[in-house]
Design a protein around this motif. Structure first.
Motif, short mmCIF file in Angstrom:
data_model
loop_
_atom_site.label_atom_id
_atom_site.label_comp_id
_atom_site.label_asym_id
_atom_site.label_seq_id
_atom_site.Cartn_x
_atom_site.Cartn_y
_atom_site.Cartn_z
N ASN A 175 -0.35 9.15 -5.64
CA ASN A 175 -0.07 10.58 -5.48
C ASN A 175 0.59 11.16 -6.72
OD1 ASN A 175 -1.20 10.65 -2.94
ND2 ASN A 175 0.74 10.45 -1.87
N LEU A 194 -9.54 11.06 -6.23
CA LEU A 194 -9.40 9.71 -5.68
C LEU A 194 -10.75 9.30 -5.13
CD1 LEU A 194 -7.75 7.24 -4.75
CD2 LEU A 194 -7.33 8.47 -2.61
N LEU A 248 -8.99 1.14 4.53
CA LEU A 248 -8.35 2.40 4.19
C LEU A 248 -9.28 3.54 4.55
CD1 LEU A 248 -6.82 1.68 0.66
CD2 LEU A 248 -5.66 1.71 2.86
N ARG A 293 0.56 4.05 -2.74
CA ARG A 293 0.24 5.43 -2.36
C ARG A 293 1.15 6.40 -3.10
NH1 ARG A 293 -1.91 7.51 3.14
NH2 ARG A 293 -2.04 9.70 2.67
N THR A 299 0.83 -1.20 0.00
CA THR A 299 0.00 0.00 0.00
C THR A 299 0.87 1.26 0.00
OG1 THR A 299 -1.73 -1.20 1.17
CG2 THR A 299 -1.89 1.19 1.18
N ASP A 329 -7.34 9.95 5.29
CA ASP A 329 -5.88 9.88 5.31
C ASP A 329 -5.28 10.26 3.95
OD1 ASP A 329 -5.94 9.04 7.91
OD2 ASP A 329 -5.59 6.93 7.46
N TRP A 330 -6.08 10.24 2.91
CA TRP A 330 -5.61 10.49 1.55
C TRP A 330 -6.03 11.87 1.06
CZ3 TRP A 330 -3.38 6.42 -1.57
CH2 TRP A 330 -3.19 5.23 -0.86
N HIS A 331 -6.59 12.70 1.94
CA HIS A 331 -7.06 14.03 1.54
C HIS A 331 -5.88 14.92 1.18
CE1 HIS A 331 -9.52 17.57 1.31
NE2 HIS A 331 -8.68 18.18 2.13
N ASP A 332 -5.95 15.55 0.02
CA ASP A 332 -4.91 16.46 -0.44
C ASP A 332 -5.48 17.35 -1.53
OD1 ASP A 332 -4.95 14.78 -2.73
OD2 ASP A 332 -3.58 13.44 -1.71
N TRP A 336 -10.26 3.30 -6.10
CA TRP A 336 -9.72 2.22 -5.27
C TRP A 336 -10.90 1.48 -4.66
CZ3 TRP A 336 -4.36 2.67 -3.02
CH2 TRP A 336 -4.01 1.52 -2.30
#
Length: 167
Positions: free
Chosen positions: A36, A67, A54, A32, A28, A58-61, A47
Protein backbone atom coordinates in the motif's frame (compact mmCIF):
# COMPACT_ATOMS: atom_id res chain seq x y z
CA UNK A 1 7.05 2.92 11.57
CA UNK A 2 7.32 -0.76 12.56
CA UNK A 3 7.58 -1.88 8.93
CA UNK A 4 10.23 0.78 8.26
CA UNK A 5 12.18 -0.44 11.28
CA UNK A 6 12.09 -4.01 9.96
CA UNK A 7 13.43 -2.90 6.58
CA UNK A 8 15.81 -0.22 7.92
CA UNK A 9 13.56 2.40 6.36
CA UNK A 10 13.81 1.29 2.73
CA UNK A 11 13.46 -1.36 0.09
CA UNK A 12 16.46 -1.44 -2.22
CA UNK A 13 15.69 -1.66 -5.92
CA UNK A 14 17.18 -4.70 -7.60
CA UNK A 15 17.55 -6.64 -4.35
CA UNK A 16 16.11 -10.04 -3.52
CA UNK A 17 14.50 -10.53 -0.09
CA UNK A 18 13.28 -13.70 1.62
CA UNK A 19 10.32 -13.65 4.04
CA UNK A 20 9.63 -16.83 5.90
CA UNK A 21 7.44 -18.03 8.69
CA UNK A 22 4.59 -20.39 9.29
CA UNK A 23 1.14 -19.67 7.91
CA UNK A 24 -0.91 -17.00 9.72
CA UNK A 25 2.06 -15.39 11.43
CA UNK A 26 1.67 -11.92 9.87
CA UNK A 27 3.88 -12.06 6.75
CA UNK A 28 1.08 -11.02 4.40
CA UNK A 29 -0.15 -8.26 6.74
CA UNK A 30 3.31 -6.68 6.78
CA UNK A 31 3.61 -7.05 3.01
CA UNK A 32 0.21 -5.46 2.56
CA UNK A 33 1.41 -2.38 4.45
CA UNK A 34 4.50 -2.22 2.23
CA UNK A 35 2.49 -2.73 -0.95
CA UNK A 36 0.00 0.00 0.00
CA UNK A 37 2.81 2.41 0.84
CA UNK A 38 4.70 1.96 -2.43
CA UNK A 39 1.49 2.06 -4.48
CA UNK A 40 0.60 5.40 -2.88
CA UNK A 41 3.90 6.62 -4.34
CA UNK A 42 2.86 5.47 -7.82
CA UNK A 43 4.99 2.29 -7.89
CA UNK A 44 3.32 -0.78 -9.42
CA UNK A 45 3.49 -4.20 -7.74
CA UNK A 46 3.05 -7.71 -9.16
CA UNK A 47 2.16 -10.58 -6.81
CA UNK A 48 2.47 -14.14 -8.12
CA UNK A 49 0.03 -16.24 -6.10
CA UNK A 50 0.03 -19.87 -7.29
CA UNK A 51 -2.07 -20.99 -4.31
CA UNK A 52 -4.93 -18.69 -5.40
CA UNK A 53 -5.51 -17.78 -1.74
CA UNK A 54 -5.43 -13.96 -2.08
CA UNK A 55 -8.52 -12.22 -3.39
CA UNK A 56 -7.72 -9.28 -5.64
CA UNK A 57 -11.03 -7.66 -4.65
CA UNK A 58 -9.75 -7.37 -1.06
CA UNK A 59 -6.93 -5.15 -2.35
CA UNK A 60 -9.09 -2.79 -4.43
CA UNK A 61 -8.27 0.87 -3.76
CA UNK A 62 -7.55 4.13 -5.53
CA UNK A 63 -3.74 4.19 -5.32
CA UNK A 64 -1.88 5.41 -8.38
CA UNK A 65 0.45 2.40 -8.45
CA UNK A 66 -1.15 -0.70 -9.95
CA UNK A 67 -1.38 -4.12 -8.30
CA UNK A 68 -1.41 -7.22 -10.47
CA UNK A 69 -2.37 -10.57 -8.95
CA UNK A 70 -0.93 -13.27 -11.19
CA UNK A 71 -2.31 -16.77 -10.66
CA UNK A 72 -0.46 -19.33 -12.76
CA UNK A 73 -2.49 -22.50 -13.34
CA UNK A 74 0.41 -24.73 -12.32
CA UNK A 75 3.11 -24.10 -9.71
CA UNK A 76 5.78 -24.96 -12.27
CA UNK A 77 4.68 -21.86 -14.23
CA UNK A 78 5.68 -19.48 -11.41
CA UNK A 79 9.23 -18.92 -12.67
CA UNK A 80 8.02 -18.33 -16.22
CA UNK A 81 5.56 -15.71 -14.94
CA UNK A 82 8.25 -14.06 -12.80
CA UNK A 83 10.62 -13.78 -15.74
CA UNK A 84 7.93 -12.29 -18.01
CA UNK A 85 6.93 -9.77 -15.32
CA UNK A 86 10.55 -8.71 -14.81
CA UNK A 87 11.09 -8.33 -18.55
CA UNK A 88 8.17 -5.87 -18.81
CA UNK A 89 10.17 -3.37 -16.70
CA UNK A 90 6.83 -2.12 -15.34
CA UNK A 91 6.94 -3.13 -11.66
CA UNK A 92 8.94 -1.82 -8.72
CA UNK A 93 8.21 -4.88 -6.58
CA UNK A 94 7.62 -8.51 -7.54
CA UNK A 95 6.29 -10.75 -4.77
CA UNK A 96 6.51 -14.50 -5.34
CA UNK A 97 4.35 -16.46 -2.93
CA UNK A 98 5.87 -19.86 -2.07
CA UNK A 99 8.15 -20.19 -5.12
CA UNK A 100 9.28 -23.62 -6.28
CA UNK A 101 12.84 -24.72 -5.70
CA UNK A 102 15.06 -23.03 -8.26
CA UNK A 103 17.37 -25.17 -10.38
CA UNK A 104 20.70 -24.35 -11.95
CA UNK A 105 20.97 -20.72 -12.94
CA UNK A 106 17.26 -19.87 -12.57
CA UNK A 107 17.81 -17.87 -9.38
CA UNK A 108 20.79 -16.07 -10.90
CA UNK A 109 18.77 -15.17 -14.01
CA UNK A 110 15.87 -13.76 -11.94
CA UNK A 111 18.23 -11.75 -9.71
CA UNK A 112 20.05 -10.37 -12.76
CA UNK A 113 16.75 -9.31 -14.39
CA UNK A 114 15.62 -7.69 -11.14
CA UNK A 115 18.88 -5.76 -10.84
CA UNK A 116 18.75 -4.62 -14.49
CA UNK A 117 15.14 -3.46 -14.16
CA UNK A 118 15.43 -2.00 -10.62
CA UNK A 119 12.77 -4.38 -9.30
CA UNK A 120 12.79 -5.69 -5.73
CA UNK A 121 11.89 -9.40 -5.48
CA UNK A 122 10.28 -10.60 -2.26
CA UNK A 123 9.95 -14.40 -1.95
CA UNK A 124 7.52 -15.66 0.69
CA UNK A 125 8.08 -19.09 2.24
CA UNK A 126 5.47 -20.59 4.56
CA UNK A 127 7.97 -22.86 6.28
CA UNK A 128 11.74 -23.35 6.50
CA UNK A 129 11.60 -25.75 3.56
CA UNK A 130 12.95 -24.44 0.27
CA UNK A 131 14.43 -21.16 1.49
CA UNK A 132 17.29 -20.02 -0.71
CA UNK A 133 20.34 -18.37 0.83
CA UNK A 134 21.36 -16.32 -2.21
CA UNK A 135 19.32 -13.24 -1.34
CA UNK A 136 20.27 -9.83 -0.01
CA UNK A 137 18.15 -10.08 3.16
CA UNK A 138 16.23 -12.71 5.12
CA UNK A 139 13.34 -11.99 7.48
CA UNK A 140 11.85 -14.51 9.90
CA UNK A 141 8.28 -13.90 11.14
CA UNK A 142 6.73 -15.41 14.23
CA UNK A 143 3.42 -14.78 15.99
CA UNK A 144 2.26 -15.89 19.40
CA UNK A 145 -0.82 -15.33 21.54
CA UNK A 146 -0.54 -13.11 24.59
CA UNK A 147 -0.70 -15.16 27.82
CA UNK A 148 -4.09 -15.10 29.55
CA UNK A 149 -3.81 -13.12 32.78
CA UNK A 150 -7.14 -14.00 34.35
CA UNK A 151 -9.47 -16.97 34.04
CA UNK A 152 -12.40 -14.74 32.96
CA UNK A 153 -10.41 -13.49 29.97
CA UNK A 154 -10.51 -16.90 28.27
CA UNK A 155 -13.67 -15.90 26.40
CA UNK A 156 -12.19 -12.70 24.99
CA UNK A 157 -10.40 -12.52 21.62
CA UNK A 158 -6.71 -13.36 21.70
CA UNK A 159 -4.08 -10.67 21.37
CA UNK A 160 -1.24 -11.53 19.01
CA UNK A 161 2.33 -10.31 18.90
CA UNK A 162 4.26 -10.25 15.64
CA UNK A 163 8.01 -10.56 15.74
CA UNK A 164 10.05 -9.98 12.61
CA UNK A 165 13.80 -10.15 12.68
CA UNK A 166 16.46 -9.70 10.09
CA UNK A 167 18.51 -12.91 9.95
Amino acid sequence: AAVDAILNGKLVSGHSITWRGHRSCGKTAVLRAIVNNVRRQGISVAWINPGHDLLASDWHDAFSGHLWMVRPPLSRDVLFCAEIILRTQSFGILIIDDPPKLKGNQALRLRRLARQNSTTIISIYHSDHGVHSQTHAHFQFEARAEPIRHELCRRQPFSWYLTARHT
